[in-house]
Each structure stands twice: as C-alpha cells, then as structure tokens.
Design a protein around this motif. Structure first.
Motif, short mmCIF file in Angstrom:
data_model
loop_
_atom_site.label_atom_id
_atom_site.label_comp_id
_atom_site.label_asym_id
_atom_site.label_seq_id
_atom_site.Cartn_x
_atom_site.Cartn_y
_atom_site.Cartn_z
N ASN B 221 1.62 -17.43 13.42
CA ASN B 221 1.67 -17.72 11.99
C ASN B 221 3.09 -17.97 11.53
N VAL B 269 -6.19 -23.33 17.59
CA VAL B 269 -5.91 -24.18 16.44
C VAL B 269 -4.48 -24.01 15.97
N GLN B 270 -4.01 -22.77 15.93
CA GLN B 270 -2.62 -22.53 15.52
C GLN B 270 -1.67 -23.28 16.45
N ARG B 273 -1.67 -26.98 15.80
CA ARG B 273 -0.90 -27.37 14.62
C ARG B 273 0.59 -27.35 14.90
N GLU B 313 -9.10 -30.32 15.05
CA GLU B 313 -7.67 -30.03 15.01
C GLU B 313 -6.94 -30.80 16.09
N ARG B 316 -6.50 -34.31 15.04
CA ARG B 316 -5.42 -34.38 14.06
C ARG B 316 -4.06 -34.36 14.74
#
Lengths: 221, 436
Positions: B221, B269-270, B273, B313, B316
């Motif tokens: 995060n 997913v983290q 990204r 994701e 993306r």
C-alpha cells in the motif's frame, strides 16, 4: 500548459484563469494567470501569479476506500465506517441519498455506479446491502471481492451469519472489519490470519471476564 | 498454543451466547431496546423510543460511580443510537475515559466508540494522545494493536510527531500482526505529512522483504503511494516487484492467501498497479515485466469474479506500460471474454478496459462494435454511461455526427445533473474539434 479553469471575456474569447494546483504539505499551491484579480495573497513571477491556500488541518488523504455502509432493505443503517474526516451533517446526507439510490436499483443491474465524485460498489446479501465508496481509478471488481471476503469472515465468526447477528453484535462486526481494512486500505488478505487475530482478542477477553467473575464472587473489586 | 486457538475458534459461538446471559450475549437493556424498535409500528413511535433511550443514557452517564463493565454496555447502546442518527455528543468524553481506564474488553469498546464518534479534526482528539502512547508502550500485544488501530483511524497532522518514534519502533516487533499494523499506521502518516516520514524510506524497503507475506502485502500500500509520488527513486525496485509477482502466481505463498483458487489476488492486483506505474513510458523497466505479465494473462482463472478482477488489472497494466504488441493482442482477446459474458458487471469492466486500450491500440474498438452497441441500449444506466464515454473517445472525423446524435439524445432523456453537465462538456468539445 493548458489552463485548468477558463472564463469568458467580453469579446467572447476564453481567458485562462488557473493553470493548475498542487497539494503540498498543509495547503494548495495554485498557478494563476496574471490578469486575474485575486484577493488571496500572491507572488508575482513573470506573467503568472502563485498563490498558496492553507487549508485547515483536514487534508485530502487519497485512500482506496472512502466509507463502508451496511443497511437493511428498509434503509436502516447497521454499520457505518468512515475512512475520511467528514462532518456529521454531511455523513447523514450522503447516507440518506445513497441508500435511496441503491434501494431503487433493480437486481440485474451493475453492482457499480458513479455518484457525485465517488464510485460506489454495492452487493446485497440476503436482507443486508453492503456498500463501499472507492476512488475513481480503483478496481471495482476487487472491491466487490473485498465485500465478499468480509461476509465470509462474518460467516465464519458468527457461524452462518444473519442480519440479527450483526444488529446485536455490531461492535464485533466493527472489530472484524478493523482486521480486514485499516484506514481505508486492505490490511490482511488471509482469512486464517484475520480470524486468528480476532480469536486472540476474544480469548483474552474470556480470560479477563473469567478472572473478573471469580474476583467478584470472592467479594474483591 | 495453536491447538488452543483452534478449539477456541470452534467454540466461539457458544462462548458468545453464554456471556452476560441473554441469548445473544448482550445486556438486557440493549435487547429490550432492539426488540422495541423492531416491533414499533410507525416512524413516530420509533422516534419516541429512541428519544427515551437517549435521555435515559444521558441521565445514567451523569451518575458518579459507574463500573467499567456497565459503562461498556452503555457505550454500546450509545453507538447504536449514533448509528440510527441521533445526537449523543454528551457521551464522547465517557468513551474517551473508557478507552483510557478500561481493561481489555472495555478498552476495545471505548476505542471503537471514540473512532466512530470523533474524527481527526475534533478538539477532543488531543486527549487521546496520552492513552495511545501508553498503549503503544504496553507489553500486552493487544493493547499495542488497539493503539495502532486507533492511530490509523484518528491521527491528525499535529499528533504525528508525538507518536511517530513509537510506531516506527513497532516495525521491528517480533509479532507479525504488530508489524503489519505499524506499517499501515506509517502509511497514514505518509499520506498526511510526507515530509515527516522522509527518513524512514529505507525501513519500508526492509518491510517489503519481510518473512511474513501478510506484512509484505501491507507494505505494498505504502509503496504504491511512494511510487506515485516519485517514480524515479524506486525504479531499481522493478525487478523485486516482478520477482514477488512471479512467486505469488507460482503459488509460493501458503494456502491461507488463496481466495477461490486464485493465489493472493489482492496482493497480485497491488503489484500489478505498482508495476504499471514503474513501466509507464520507460522501456527498460517494461521489458523486465513482460514475462511475468504474460504469465498472469495466461494463468488467470476465469470461472470466478476474482479471476476477472486480476485479469482486468493486468490488462490495465499492459496498456499503461511501454507497448508490446504480443501482450496487447493477448489483452485485447481477453477483453473479448469480458464483453461476451452475461453479467453486467463484467461488461462494464470490459467497456472500461476498451476505453483504456484505445490510445495504444486504436483498432480494438472496431472488433467489438456489436457488443458496444448492445451495451448502449441496455436498460442499466451505469453501463450506458460508460459506453457513452467510450464512444466519445472513439470519435474520429468519420463517425462524429452519429456519435454526437447519440450523446444529444441521451442528454435529453437523462435527469441527473452531473451526467448532464458531463455530456454537455463532451458535446461542446467534439463540436470544437470537428467544426463541421
């Protein structure tokens, strides 16, 4: 640089007003066109003004989740967790509007909707609606699965959970949510670890209660 | 010790029912209240019951000698009243006191009540600093955890200097749950006041390599935000992230993290990204991740929503980084799967993914035209909105009139002001761009 805001001048042409802004520290720095009348204090740099707006201590903290709501089919709120500082009046307004909108949606429709500046992800489980507000750029399907994970945790903890469990033990529902998400971010994705953490707290709670009961029986404070 | 845990977990529902008497393990007063609300016939009667409850609680709280246990029950009822929308400002100070003085159980409820009633700008928050500091220094792990949770929920910029050294300290705590909460608290600090946590970026890197995957996941995060702020400084970590991703898809994490047969989807997913941000516009970094992205596209399970989430994701990310034609082709094919599904959710995501692909692969929308038209006529408003957005971005000199017509017809049918203003902006921009 393309202007962020424009205004129409007398001759119908567009005049740039503000070129951009940047959140920095405790405030916002904006770059203005020199021909703009500004009352806020500013510095002149060439053809531009630079102004600094000191906001209150509330900053725009960009988090994944803004809030999570649980409400029944009659619109009664069962749980509300806000991850950003909002005034009470604002909270009530948001809840009221959002609940009306979601209750009006038909079953086959998308679980996502865009409302004001939020993106809302919701899902209905039996008689309860679980609703989250996330950032515009976030993965909606993932949020749907976070909701599902939360429901799985509740189910494992309460043993076949129903709405009544959440009504009577809402503080436990909050504690479970606190193990899954912290400050609007995903904290722990392993089901076992979440439940272990909650079990540890409950176990010590049991011990504390037992000791206290024993002491009370003996007449000690 | 773990055996005791398992047994406790199994007998937890029984424990709860036995506690404090009453079938659901709650106090008598609370039970009667809920029953009364449930049976009330009209909104009026419900208001009357709630008002009575609030005044009863107010009166009870002014009495001098309330035991902590009793106070906890009163607070639970207060939180309930607050949830139903009634004003209970008189109870704030009692919540603070209970968080400070209570034993384990009461402290938990006290902290919960405080985090629900107050927010970071409230003037009473200052009184909480001492309590949190004491809890962070305590040897009882649960106290430390409660303190860290409260920090995440309620910290304001002025309070950070007082609590920062202690939270930093917790990064080295032997228990992984404490380390995890500590990194999340530091993330909050970073978001509020990035300059105050400048000096501990090195420690974050160490947390990334933590032996517990939960802690590592929590540190992602903060890395997402760090990299968003300053990509250059963290370019060297690209390989690390790609490696971690490879291990995750390869199933190296324990089974606990598997969710519906997808290994650690949230962590995936983290990472995707983060990789997307690191690879954007940078050829060398992107090359380091082509292999792992390819593997992700191949391995994604598509019989459950979560598989689709990871796939979305991944698509993306592929569109965000330096273009690789083979990967893009694969991604475009996968989007087809989204669009052909029957679920509105997946079609919505398919449209969004198409929109993000347009700048890199302009021909992709043409292949899926039929489906797009179908989505436009769908009764679901959300889907319509997204398709309109896609159409707007697809506008070229050939189809501008058709698309404008569509936008205008939609403008006349919708009643939502936000959508109206959005549509008006789009139409005027198109009119400027293609003035015929």
């Amino acid at each position: 640089m393309s202007p962020k805001f424009t205004r129409k001048g007398n001759n119908g042409q567009n005049y740039p007003v503000c070129y951009g802004e940047h959140v920095l520290g405790g405030g916002v720095i904006r770059l203005w066109c020199r021909h703009q009348n500004l009352c806020t204090p500013r510095w002149i740099v060439g053809n531009y003004y630079i102004s600094i707006d000191v906001r209150g201590s509330t900053q725009q903290v960009v988090k994944m989740m803004k809030f999570m709501l649980l409400f029944s089919r009659q619109g009664k709120v069962r749980l509300q967790q806000w991850y950003s500082a909002t005034q009470e009046k604002e909270k009530k307004k948001i809840m009221r509007e959002l609940i009306t909108i979601i209750l009006a949606r038909k079953p086959k429709m998308c679980s996502f909707l865009e409302w004001k500046e939020y993106k809302i992800v919701y899902k209905r489980y039996a008689s309860l609606y679980f609703c989250c507000a996330i950032e515009k750029g976030d993965n909606e399907l993932l949020t749907l699965e976070i909701i599902h994970r939360y429901v799985e945790l509740l189910d494992k903890y309460f043993g076949s959970v129903c709405e009544l469990d959440i009504i009577f033990n809402f503080e436990k529902a909050y504690f479970i949510l606190d193990e899954l998400m912290l400050g609007g971010e995903i904290q722990e994705t392993s089901k076992k670890n979440c439940l272990k953490a909650i079990a540890a707290q409950d176990l010590l709670q049991e011990e504390a209660d037992a000791t206290r009961n024993v002491l009370e029986e003996m007449g000690l404070p | 010790m773990t055996e005791v845990m398992e047994r406790t977990l199994a007998s937890l529902p029984m424990f709860m029912k036995g506690e404090l008497g009453g079938p659901f393990g709650v106090s008598r007063g609370f039970q009667t209240l809920i029953k009364a609300i449930g049976e009330s016939q009209s909104k009026h009667e419900e208001e009357r019951i709630m008002k009575k409850e609030v005044s009863y609680l107010q009166q009870k709280l002014t009495q001098p000698d309330i035991s902590n246990k009793h106070m906890k029950e009163l607070l639970v009822r207060l939180v309930y009243c607050n949830m139903l929308g009634h004003d209970i400002t008189f109870g704030y100070i009692h919540a603070l006191k209970l968080a400070q003085q209570g034993g384990l159980v009461e402290k938990r409820v006290g902290y919960l009540a405080v985090s629900l009633f107050l927010h970071e700008d409230h003037e009473l928050i200052m009184l909480l600093i001492n309590t949190i500091q004491k809890d962070l220094k305590s040897t009882n792990i649960l106290h430390v955890c409660m303190g860290l949770t409260a920090v995440c929920a309620l910290i304001s910029t002025e309070m950070i200097p007082a609590l920062l050294p202690m939270v930093e300290d917790k990064l080295q705590h032997p228990k992984e749950v404490v380390r995890k909460k500590a990194i999340m608290a530091l993330h909050r600090f970073y978001l509020k006041a990035p300059n105050m946590v400048q000096h501990i970026h090195e420690k974050f890197r160490k947390v990334l390599c933590d032996r517990d995957p939960g802690v590592m996941g929590a540190s992602l995060n903060i890395f997402y935000d760090l990299i968003k702020e300053d990509v250059e400084k963290h370019r060297d970590l690209t390989n690390t992230f790609a490696c971690i991703m490879k291990q995750v898809i390869g199933g190296k994490l324990t089974n606990d993290f598997t969710y519906h047969s997808v290994p650690a989807p949230w962590i995936q997913v983290q990472l995707l990204r983060i990789l997307g941000m690191l690879g954007a516009g940078h050829k060398k970094n992107s090359e380091q991740m082509y292999a792992v992205l390819d593997e992700t596209l191949d391995k994604s399970e598509i019989n459950h929503n979560i598989g689709y989430a990871v796939l979305y994701e991944c698509v993306r990310t592929v569109t965000a980084i330096h273009p690789n034609p083979a990967l893009l082709e694969k991604a475009a094919e996968r989007i087809g799967r989204f669009l052909r599904s029957h679920s509105n959710n997946l079609r919505y995501l398919g449209i969004t993914a198409l929109t993000s692909m347009l700048p890199v692969l302009p021909g992709v929308a043409g292949e899926h035209q039929l489906v797009v038209i179908e989505c436009l006529d769908d009764p679901d408003e959300t889907l319509q909105r997204k398709t309109l957005d896609l159409l707007y971005r697809m506008t070229g000199p050939t189809n501008v009139t058709v698309i404008c017509d569509r936008l205008i017809s939609h403008l006349s049918t919708t009643a939502d002001t936000y959508l109206q203003s959005d549509l008006v902006t789009k139409i005027t921009q198109l009119a400027e761009r293609y003035p015929s």
